[in-house]
Design a protein around this motif. Structure first.
Motif, PDB file in Angstrom:
ATOM      1  N   ILE A 142      21.382 123.996-113.644  1.00 52.79           N
ATOM      2  CA  ILE A 142      20.485 122.964-114.162  1.00 52.79           C
ATOM      3  C   ILE A 142      19.378 122.741-113.142  1.00 52.79           C
ATOM      4  CG2 ILE A 142      20.252 120.545-114.866  1.00 52.79           C
ATOM      5  CD1 ILE A 142      23.233 120.588-115.594  1.00 52.79           C
ATOM      6  N   VAL A 143      18.143 122.715-113.601  1.00 57.23           N
ATOM      7  CA  VAL A 143      17.007 122.365-112.757  1.00 57.23           C
ATOM      8  C   VAL A 143      16.502 121.007-113.218  1.00 57.23           C
ATOM      9  CG1 VAL A 143      14.697 122.977-111.974  1.00 57.23           C
ATOM     10  CG2 VAL A 143      16.386 124.784-112.398  1.00 57.23           C
ATOM     11  N   ALA A 144      16.641 120.009-112.363  1.00 55.70           N
ATOM     12  CA  ALA A 144      16.141 118.668-112.654  1.00 55.70           C
ATOM     13  C   ALA A 144      14.770 118.553-112.006  1.00 55.70           C
ATOM     14  CB  ALA A 144      17.090 117.609-112.097  1.00 55.70           C
ATOM     15  N   ALA A 145      13.735 118.431-112.830  1.00 54.30           N
ATOM     16  CA  ALA A 145      12.358 118.529-112.346  1.00 54.30           C
ATOM     17  C   ALA A 145      11.578 117.269-112.657  1.00 54.30           C
ATOM     18  CB  ALA A 145      11.666 119.727-112.987  1.00 54.30           C
ATOM     19  N   GLU A 146      10.775 116.825-111.689  1.00 52.28           N
ATOM     20  CA  GLU A 146       9.922 115.665-111.905  1.00 52.28           C
ATOM     21  C   GLU A 146       8.990 115.898-113.098  1.00 52.28           C
ATOM     22  OE1 GLU A 146       6.795 112.799-109.439  1.00 52.28           O
ATOM     23  OE2 GLU A 146       7.430 114.718-108.583  1.00 52.28           O
ATOM     24  N   ASP A 147       8.427 117.088-113.187  1.00 53.65           N
ATOM     25  CA  ASP A 147       7.569 117.462-114.306  1.00 53.65           C
ATOM     26  C   ASP A 147       7.957 118.886-114.696  1.00 53.65           C
ATOM     27  OD1 ASP A 147       5.481 118.457-115.952  1.00 53.65           O
ATOM     28  OD2 ASP A 147       4.058 117.037-115.094  1.00 53.65           O
ATOM     29  N   LEU A 169      24.045 114.313-114.931  1.00 50.34           N
ATOM     30  CA  LEU A 169      23.906 115.325-113.881  1.00 50.34           C
ATOM     31  C   LEU A 169      25.115 115.314-112.953  1.00 50.34           C
ATOM     32  CD1 LEU A 169      20.111 114.934-113.020  1.00 50.34           C
ATOM     33  CD2 LEU A 169      21.199 116.799-114.293  1.00 50.34           C
ATOM     34  N   LEU A 170      25.613 114.135-112.625  1.00 48.36           N
ATOM     35  CA  LEU A 170      26.823 114.047-111.798  1.00 48.36           C
ATOM     36  C   LEU A 170      28.016 114.663-112.513  1.00 48.36           C
ATOM     37  CD1 LEU A 170      26.446 110.406-110.412  1.00 48.36           C
ATOM     38  CD2 LEU A 170      26.026 112.537-109.172  1.00 48.36           C
ATOM     39  N   ASP A 171      28.135 114.411-113.813  1.00 45.93           N
ATOM     40  CA  ASP A 171      29.230 115.006-114.583  1.00 45.93           C
ATOM     41  C   ASP A 171      29.139 116.528-114.555  1.00 45.93           C
ATOM     42  OD1 ASP A 171      30.256 112.537-115.230  1.00 45.93           O
ATOM     43  OD2 ASP A 171      29.355 112.468-117.239  1.00 45.93           O
ATOM     44  N   ALA A 172      27.928 117.051-114.664  1.00 40.84           N
ATOM     45  CA  ALA A 172      27.745 118.503-114.642  1.00 40.84           C
ATOM     46  C   ALA A 172      28.155 119.087-113.296  1.00 40.84           C
ATOM     47  CB  ALA A 172      26.285 118.847-114.942  1.00 40.84           C
ATOM     48  N   ILE A 173      27.812 118.397-112.214  1.00 38.82           N
ATOM     49  CA  ILE A 173      28.201 118.878-110.879  1.00 38.82           C
ATOM     50  C   ILE A 173      29.712 118.856-110.734  1.00 38.82           C
ATOM     51  CG2 ILE A 173      28.031 118.464-108.396  1.00 38.82           C
ATOM     52  CD1 ILE A 173      25.256 117.184-108.982  1.00 38.82           C
ATOM     53  N   ARG A 174      30.328 117.772-111.172  1.00 36.29           N
ATOM     54  CA  ARG A 174      31.789 117.672-111.087  1.00 36.29           C
ATOM     55  C   ARG A 174      32.473 118.762-111.904  1.00 36.29           C
ATOM     56  NH1 ARG A 174      31.528 111.481-110.597  1.00 36.29           N
ATOM     57  NH2 ARG A 174      30.884 111.535-112.784  1.00 36.29           N
ATOM     58  N   ALA A 175      31.794 119.221-112.954  1.00 33.70           N
ATOM     59  CA  ALA A 175      32.350 120.276-113.803  1.00 33.70           C
ATOM     60  C   ALA A 175      32.104 121.668-113.228  1.00 33.70           C
ATOM     61  CB  ALA A 175      31.761 120.184-115.205  1.00 33.70           C
ATOM     62  N   GLY A 176      31.403 121.736-112.094  1.00 31.59           N
ATOM     63  CA  GLY A 176      31.206 123.012-111.423  1.00 31.59           C
ATOM     64  C   GLY A 176      29.801 123.549-111.432  1.00 31.59           C
ATOM     65  N   SER A 177      28.848 122.804-111.960  1.00 31.07           N
ATOM     66  CA  SER A 177      27.474 123.287-112.043  1.00 31.07           C
ATOM     67  C   SER A 177      26.712 123.049-110.742  1.00 31.07           C
ATOM     68  CB  SER A 177      26.720 122.588-113.173  1.00 31.07           C
ATOM     69  OG  SER A 177      27.255 122.937-114.433  1.00 31.07           O
ATOM     70  N   THR A 178      25.760 123.934-110.485  1.00 26.56           N
ATOM     71  CA  THR A 178      24.791 123.720-109.419  1.00 26.56           C
ATOM     72  C   THR A 178      23.569 123.074-110.037  1.00 26.56           C
ATOM     73  OG1 THR A 178      25.501 125.591-108.062  1.00 26.56           O
ATOM     74  CG2 THR A 178      23.243 124.830-107.771  1.00 26.56           C
ATOM     75  N   VAL A 179      23.208 121.891-109.539  1.00 25.75           N
ATOM     76  CA  VAL A 179      22.021 121.174-110.006  1.00 25.75           C
ATOM     77  C   VAL A 179      20.968 121.253-108.919  1.00 25.75           C
ATOM     78  CG1 VAL A 179      21.057 118.928-110.642  1.00 25.75           C
ATOM     79  CG2 VAL A 179      23.288 119.627-111.535  1.00 25.75           C
ATOM     80  N   LEU A 180      19.815 121.802-109.264  1.00 23.80           N
ATOM     81  CA  LEU A 180      18.688 121.898-108.343  1.00 23.80           C
ATOM     82  C   LEU A 180      17.705 120.776-108.659  1.00 23.80           C
ATOM     83  CD1 LEU A 180      16.936 123.448-106.220  1.00 23.80           C
ATOM     84  CD2 LEU A 180      15.962 124.702-108.169  1.00 23.80           C
ATOM     85  N   LEU A 181      17.372 119.971-107.666  1.00 22.31           N
ATOM     86  CA  LEU A 181      16.421 118.877-107.831  1.00 22.31           C
ATOM     87  C   LEU A 181      15.108 119.236-107.151  1.00 22.31           C
ATOM     88  CD1 LEU A 181      15.722 115.956-108.668  1.00 22.31           C
ATOM     89  CD2 LEU A 181      16.693 115.204-106.481  1.00 22.31           C
ATOM     90  N   VAL A 182      14.024 119.266-107.929  1.00 28.38           N
ATOM     91  CA  VAL A 182      12.703 119.560-107.380  1.00 28.38           C
ATOM     92  C   VAL A 182      11.701 118.539-107.905  1.00 28.38           C
ATOM     93  CG1 VAL A 182      13.063 122.037-107.063  1.00 28.38           C
ATOM     94  CG2 VAL A 182      12.217 121.200-109.257  1.00 28.38           C
ATOM     95  N   THR A 183      10.675 118.295-107.101  1.00 30.34           N
ATOM     96  CA  THR A 183       9.585 117.417-107.526  1.00 30.34           C
ATOM     97  C   THR A 183       8.296 118.230-107.575  1.00 30.34           C
ATOM     98  OG1 THR A 183       9.333 116.656-105.238  1.00 30.34           O
ATOM     99  CG2 THR A 183      10.686 115.310-106.698  1.00 30.34           C
ATOM    100  N   ASP A 184       7.198 117.571-107.881  1.00 22.74           N
ATOM    101  CA  ASP A 184       5.952 118.303-108.106  1.00 22.74           C
ATOM    102  C   ASP A 184       5.426 118.990-106.855  1.00 22.74           C
ATOM    103  OD1 ASP A 184       6.118 117.454-110.692  1.00 22.74           O
ATOM    104  OD2 ASP A 184       4.560 115.923-110.518  1.00 22.74           O
TER     105      ASP A 184
END
Length: 204
Positions: free
Chosen positions: A43-48, A82-97
């Protein structure tokens, strides 16, 4: 004997949150770790999301995971999933602009919640406007204060500047290019016109 693997770049099956700095105007500043993370994160969590997709295209990287928007107004609502996804084994990438997440950018809610729940968090360092401005300023910056964005309206802004009148450290803050001249004029009025100042923008 083989060296121990870098857990920040491997072990994709173990859920974790990754913060990654993004370029500030110069795409060549992107790190190889950012490229790899964009290509492999679940998962990529992106500001935009539009800017992040454009960055990936400029880097010739294909985002294979789900990309979701994560900006100030939706942080609280989207953090639990997003926390649930991480707990389930996912890598979450957080990026901003541009620059580093959390530094006057989205991400604090997610990182704080992850820390409270002992969820692994790592960071891929890279461009950040604060040390870049300090390094380029030519001012005495051995000690400095970062104070985010000043108030937009003149009255509160002058009160904020007044609170800094006796501050001996270098003061770093962000400002919109549309307000920088007005803010610097207020600073000269409140702090004194003989106080040295320096301003820069992304990619300069």
């Amino acid at each position: 004997m083989n060296p121990a693997p870098d857990v920040s770049d491997t072990d994709k099956g173990n859920g974790r949150l990754v913060l990654a700095a993004t370029p500030m105007g110069q795409v060549d500043d992107a790190s190889s770790r950012l490229r790899h993370a964009l290509a492999t994160a679940d998962i990529v969590a992106a500001e935009d999301t539009r800017r992040t997709k454009a960055l990936a295209q400029a880097l010739d990287v294909t985002i294979t995971g789900n990309i979701v928007s994560y900006y100030d107004q939706v942080e609280a609502a989207r953090t639990p999933a997003l926390l649930d996804a991480i707990r389930a084994g996912s890598t979450v990438l957080l990026v901003t602009d541009a620059g580093m997440p959390i530094i006057s950018d989205p991400g604090l809610s997610l990182v704080s919640a992850a820390a409270e729940r002992d969820i692994p968090v790592t960071c891929f360092p890279g461009p950040s406007a604060v040390p870049t401005a300090l390094a380029l300023s030519g001012l005495g910056v051995g000690h400095f204060l970062f104070d985010a964005f000043p108030p937009r309206k003149a009255g509160p802004r002058k009160a904020w500047l007044e609170s800094l009148r006796n501050e001996k450290r270098a003061i770093v803050f962000f400002e919109s290019p549309h307000r920088i001249a007005e803010t610097l004029a207020d600073a000269a009025q409140v702090l004194g016109s003989d106080r040295p100042a320096w301003a820069t923008g992304y990619g300069r």
